[in-house]
Design a protein around this motif. Structure first.
Motif, PDB file in Angstrom:
ATOM      1  N   MET A   1      47.779  26.668  20.400  1.00  0.00           N
ATOM      2  CA  MET A   1      47.302  26.142  21.680  1.00  0.00           C
ATOM      3  C   MET A   1      46.020  25.349  21.442  1.00  0.00           C
ATOM      4  N   THR A   2      45.942  24.150  21.982  1.00  0.00           N
ATOM      5  CA  THR A   2      44.781  23.297  21.793  1.00  0.00           C
ATOM      6  C   THR A   2      43.667  23.701  22.756  1.00  0.00           C
ATOM      7  N   LEU A   3      42.425  23.789  22.238  1.00  0.00           N
ATOM      8  CA  LEU A   3      41.268  24.063  23.079  1.00  0.00           C
ATOM      9  C   LEU A   3      40.712  22.738  23.571  1.00  0.00           C
ATOM     10  N   LEU A   4      40.529  22.634  24.880  1.00  0.00           N
ATOM     11  CA  LEU A   4      40.169  21.372  25.491  1.00  0.00           C
ATOM     12  C   LEU A   4      38.675  21.276  25.764  1.00  0.00           C
ATOM     13  N   THR A   5      38.128  20.110  25.651  1.00  0.00           N
ATOM     14  CA  THR A   5      36.747  19.842  26.033  1.00  0.00           C
ATOM     15  C   THR A   5      36.758  19.212  27.413  1.00  0.00           C
ATOM     16  N   THR A   6      35.991  19.794  28.334  1.00  0.00           N
ATOM     17  CA  THR A   6      35.974  19.324  29.721  1.00  0.00           C
ATOM     18  C   THR A   6      34.698  18.542  30.010  1.00  0.00           C
ATOM     19  N   GLN A   7      34.834  17.429  30.703  1.00  0.00           N
ATOM     20  CA  GLN A   7      33.680  16.605  31.070  1.00  0.00           C
ATOM     21  C   GLN A   7      32.855  17.323  32.135  1.00  0.00           C
ATOM     22  N   ARG A   8      31.509  17.292  31.989  1.00  0.00           N
ATOM     23  CA  ARG A   8      30.637  17.970  32.942  1.00  0.00           C
ATOM     24  C   ARG A   8      30.676  17.288  34.303  1.00  0.00           C
ATOM     25  N   THR A   9      30.796  18.123  35.359  1.00  0.00           N
ATOM     26  CA  THR A   9      30.715  17.629  36.732  1.00  0.00           C
ATOM     27  C   THR A   9      29.717  18.433  37.554  1.00  0.00           C
ATOM     28  N   ALA A  10      29.375  19.667  37.124  1.00  0.00           N
ATOM     29  CA  ALA A  10      28.489  20.546  37.892  1.00  0.00           C
ATOM     30  C   ALA A  10      27.037  20.337  37.462  1.00  0.00           C
ATOM     31  N   PRO A  11      26.066  20.701  38.313  1.00  0.00           N
ATOM     32  CA  PRO A  11      24.656  20.658  37.898  1.00  0.00           C
ATOM     33  C   PRO A  11      24.440  21.507  36.649  1.00  0.00           C
ATOM     34  N   TRP A  12      23.498  21.094  35.815  1.00  0.00           N
ATOM     35  CA  TRP A  12      23.300  21.743  34.520  1.00  0.00           C
ATOM     36  C   TRP A  12      22.998  23.229  34.635  1.00  0.00           C
ATOM     37  N   TRP A  13      22.325  23.618  35.704  1.00  0.00           N
ATOM     38  CA  TRP A  13      21.885  25.006  35.809  1.00  0.00           C
ATOM     39  C   TRP A  13      23.018  25.965  36.178  1.00  0.00           C
ATOM     40  N   ARG A  14      24.142  25.462  36.640  1.00  0.00           N
ATOM     41  CA  ARG A  14      25.237  26.372  37.029  1.00  0.00           C
ATOM     42  C   ARG A  14      25.834  27.096  35.815  1.00  0.00           C
ATOM     43  N   ASP A  15      25.844  26.446  34.681  1.00  0.00           N
ATOM     44  CA  ASP A  15      26.337  27.108  33.474  1.00  0.00           C
ATOM     45  C   ASP A  15      25.282  27.072  32.365  1.00  0.00           C
ATOM     46  N   ASN A  16      24.017  27.029  32.766  1.00  0.00           N
ATOM     47  CA  ASN A  16      22.905  26.953  31.828  1.00  0.00           C
ATOM     48  C   ASN A  16      22.957  28.081  30.804  1.00  0.00           C
ATOM     49  N   LEU A  17      22.835  27.719  29.540  1.00  0.00           N
ATOM     50  CA  LEU A  17      22.728  28.696  28.470  1.00  0.00           C
ATOM     51  C   LEU A  17      21.288  28.651  27.981  1.00  0.00           C
ATOM     52  N   CYS A  18      20.490  29.612  28.444  1.00  0.00           N
ATOM     53  CA  CYS A  18      19.039  29.575  28.266  1.00  0.00           C
ATOM     54  C   CYS A  18      18.603  30.614  27.237  1.00  0.00           C
ATOM     55  N   TYR A  19      17.594  30.249  26.464  1.00  0.00           N
ATOM     56  CA  TYR A  19      17.059  31.105  25.400  1.00  0.00           C
ATOM     57  C   TYR A  19      15.635  31.495  25.771  1.00  0.00           C
ATOM     58  N   GLU A  20      15.433  32.791  26.011  1.00  0.00           N
ATOM     59  CA  GLU A  20      14.092  33.257  26.383  1.00  0.00           C
ATOM     60  C   GLU A  20      13.195  33.343  25.157  1.00  0.00           C
ATOM     61  N   ILE A  21      12.025  32.721  25.267  1.00  0.00           N
ATOM     62  CA  ILE A  21      11.021  32.781  24.198  1.00  0.00           C
ATOM     63  C   ILE A  21       9.813  33.559  24.693  1.00  0.00           C
ATOM     64  N   PHE A  22       9.469  34.610  23.973  1.00  0.00           N
ATOM     65  CA  PHE A  22       8.238  35.366  24.189  1.00  0.00           C
ATOM     66  C   PHE A  22       7.239  34.779  23.198  1.00  0.00           C
ATOM     67  N   PRO A  23       6.401  33.823  23.634  1.00  0.00           N
ATOM     68  CA  PRO A  23       5.651  32.995  22.681  1.00  0.00           C
ATOM     69  C   PRO A  23       4.841  33.768  21.650  1.00  0.00           C
ATOM     70  N   ARG A  24       4.266  34.893  22.019  1.00  0.00           N
ATOM     71  CA  ARG A  24       3.450  35.662  21.072  1.00  0.00           C
ATOM     72  C   ARG A  24       4.253  36.080  19.842  1.00  0.00           C
ATOM     73  N   SER A  25       5.573  36.194  20.002  1.00  0.00           N
ATOM     74  CA  SER A  25       6.393  36.794  18.947  1.00  0.00           C
ATOM     75  C   SER A  25       7.425  35.849  18.347  1.00  0.00           C
ATOM     76  N   PHE A  26       7.378  34.564  18.702  1.00  0.00           N
ATOM     77  CA  PHE A  26       8.419  33.660  18.209  1.00  0.00           C
ATOM     78  C   PHE A  26       8.049  33.058  16.867  1.00  0.00           C
ATOM     79  N   ALA A  27       6.949  32.333  16.797  1.00  0.00           N
ATOM     80  CA  ALA A  27       6.532  31.721  15.529  1.00  0.00           C
ATOM     81  C   ALA A  27       5.062  31.359  15.601  1.00  0.00           C
ATOM     82  N   ASP A  28       4.314  31.775  14.595  1.00  0.00           N
ATOM     83  CA  ASP A  28       2.866  31.545  14.504  1.00  0.00           C
ATOM     84  C   ASP A  28       2.607  30.404  13.524  1.00  0.00           C
TER      85      ASP A  28
END
Length: 553
Positions: free
Chosen positions: A1-28
């Protein structure tokens, strides 16, 4: 079965994939042992390769750092420990160049006791306009020696502190250094309009609203009673939480944010129950998203997760709001640790050498399976730094290293959140595991973190980092975040079977192996699943099936 790529139509935040950064502990970047903006900027390529859409930065404002920056003394600047406003602008510009949006943490419920607003209030007389910025009240008792009401702090002890030499007390729902603002005062609302404009004008893409359900208190600040309050692991209700008046604030903010292009606001509305109350925060004229804490804090089990997923998809759908899925954060014990406990998914307030020690491998196996379920769900998804490495908590940290005010305000009865805030391991054989150019680290890293280092996982196609990258790529290519979920008949009550688009998941919450149908393996939580026809316990697989199972009623 072929996996399809779908063109974006919704606002970016509806499926936002966000990465939380705790600045003190990310990189010095400068070797002082505390993470900073230049350290984050230097790792943007790593984040882009991970495939995330945005980053969320926990507070970086000037602060005495009594509670990791959630005690703000100036909302429109940068604490020198993290850099300068110029450093922030560079980070913002370079993140945008990678196609990564930037969400910042807004802390509107309280300020630091070192904020100029509070200093002016303390210097002013009782009943003055300056004191109306906060909740000052006369004490009770013959000599005002008792707090104005019986509210308790979320960090332990009374929620009131007396002004030295006075009959008045002031309110702090969190630490004694975090003083609650009076949102009934129009001057406070005007001031935050200006704060929002300052950062939106600067180009930030969104705001995560800390303690979003706490801003407005019940009129008269009545005592907590059994009739008006509940406080458990699953529900926070009382005269200091989720008051109807808070929605006037968010409607006002939404009007302001709508004057900018493509921005988002996310509520941290902790355990607002029932869910119909949480839905109020994401109505079309208020905030766009609210974190799903039921999902984050669920115990391990097919029935638990199925019920939570159905409840949130159904209820958020009533106002056309996306669900916001999260499994780990800087405030909760990491998912790989929680799922390794005897009661998998239990929610201890920290772990130390006196508490149960988790089964680290079992917890990681379950966490890898759970992220496969989470990634297939429609909506937004928030990851916590190090989650993609499978990091566990530091569960044996000595008390002398602890910095969380919860530990100190509760006299050690709350172990606190330091264990999930340990600096990132970037290089297995470098000082501080590559977190800093020196050997300094503001919290000690356990020796076990060497085995989780990013540079080792980069080279291993079966690593947790490689799994996350594959899942994120497939989620993006197949538009799973804007898709829909369909459940199928399960062969056992400890197994879930579901489909989003052309991707089908089998997740085994039990221990006994499960026979799988014929189909092409797209992704697997544990190596070797693609070489057989069985799904081991505590694992998951994504399949492309020629014939789908029977749909559940």
């Amino acid at each position: 079965m072929t996996l399809l790529t779908t063109q974006r139509t919704a606002p970016w935040w509806r499926d936002n994939l966000c990465y939380e950064i705790f600045p003190r502990s990310f990189a010095d970047s400068n070797g002082d042992g505390v993470g900073d903006f230049k350290g984050i900027t230097a790792h943007l390529k790593y984040l882009a390769n991970l495939g995330i859409n945005s980053i969320w930065l926990t507070p970086f404002y000037p602060s005495p750092q009594a509670d990791a920056g959630y005690d703000v003394s100036d909302y429109c600047d940068v604490d020198p420990v993290f850099g300068t406003l110029d450093d922030f602008d560079i980070l913002l510009k370079e993140a945008h160049a990678y196609g990564i949006r930037v969400i910042i943490d807004l802390v509107p419920n309280h300020t630091s006791d070192q904020h100029p607003w509070f200093k002016r209030a303390l210097a002013a007389a009782p009943g003055s306009a300056e004191r109306e910025w906060y909740h000052f009240r006369d004490g009770l008792g013959e000599n005002n020696e008792l707090p104005p009401n019986n509210w308790t702090s979320l960090f332990g002890g009374s929620a009131w502190k007396r002004v030295p030499g006075e009959k008045q007390w002031y309110l702090h729902l969190f630490s004694t250094h975090q003083i609650d603002l009076n949102w009934d005062n129009p001057a406070v609302r005007d001031a935050f309009d200006d704060i929002l404009k300052f950062w939106l004008d600067r180009g930030v893409d969104g705001l995560r609203i800390d303690a979003a359900n706490n801003l407005v208190k019940a009129a008269g600040l009545p005592d907590v009673t059994p009739e008006n309050s509940t406080m458990t692991d699953q529900q926070y209700r009382g005269p200091m939480f989720d008051q109807d008046g808070v929605h006037d604030i968010y409607r006002r903010w939404r009007k302001l944010v709508n004057t900018y292009d493509d921005r988002v606001m996310v509520a941290e509305a902790f355990h607002v129950q029932p869910i119909s109350r949480l839905v109020n925060y994401v109505r079309s004229d208020e905030l766009q998203q609210a974190f799903n804490f039921d999902y984050q804090l669920s115990q391990w089990g097919a029935t638990n997760y199925r019920a939570i997923i159905d409840k949130y998809l159904t209820n958020m759908g009533t106002v056309n709001a996306p669900c916001s899925w999260v499994t780990s954060s800087h405030d909760q014990v990491r998912i790989a640790t929680r799922l390794g406990l005897t009661t998998p998914g239990a929610t201890p307030m920290g772990l130390d050498s006196t508490t149960e020690q988790p089964n680290e491998q079992l917890g990681l196996d379950r966490a890898r399976a759970l992220i496969m379920l989470t990634m297939i769900l429609p909506g937004a998804l928030y990851l916590y730094q190090g989650e993609e490495l499978g990091l566990p908590n530091h569960t044996t940290m000595e008390p002398r290293f602890r910095q969380d005010p919860r530990f100190f305000d509760s006299n050690g009865t709350m172990i606190g959140r330091d264990g999930q805030r340990i600096p990132m391991p970037w290089k297995a054989k470098a000082p501080a595991f590559g977190f800093s150019p020196s050997d300094k680290s503001w919290l000690p890293q356990p020796d076990s973190y060497a085995g989780y280092a990013a540079d080792l996982q980069e080279k291993d196609k079966h690593s947790t980092l490689s799994l996350y990258r594959r899942l994120i790529a497939l989620r993006t290519q197949n538009a799973l975040g804007t898709g829909s979920l369909q459940w199928f008949d399960s062969p056992r009550n400890d197994v879930l079977v579901a489909r989003n688009g052309s991707v089908c998941i089998y997740i085994n919450f039990g221990y006994a192996p499960l026979d799988l149908p014929a189909g092409r393996v797209i992704a697997q939580s544990r190596p070797g699943i693609d070489k057989g026809t069985q799904l081991p316990g505590n694992s998951a697989v994504w399949l492309a099936l020629d014939e789908m199972p029977h749909t559940q009623a």
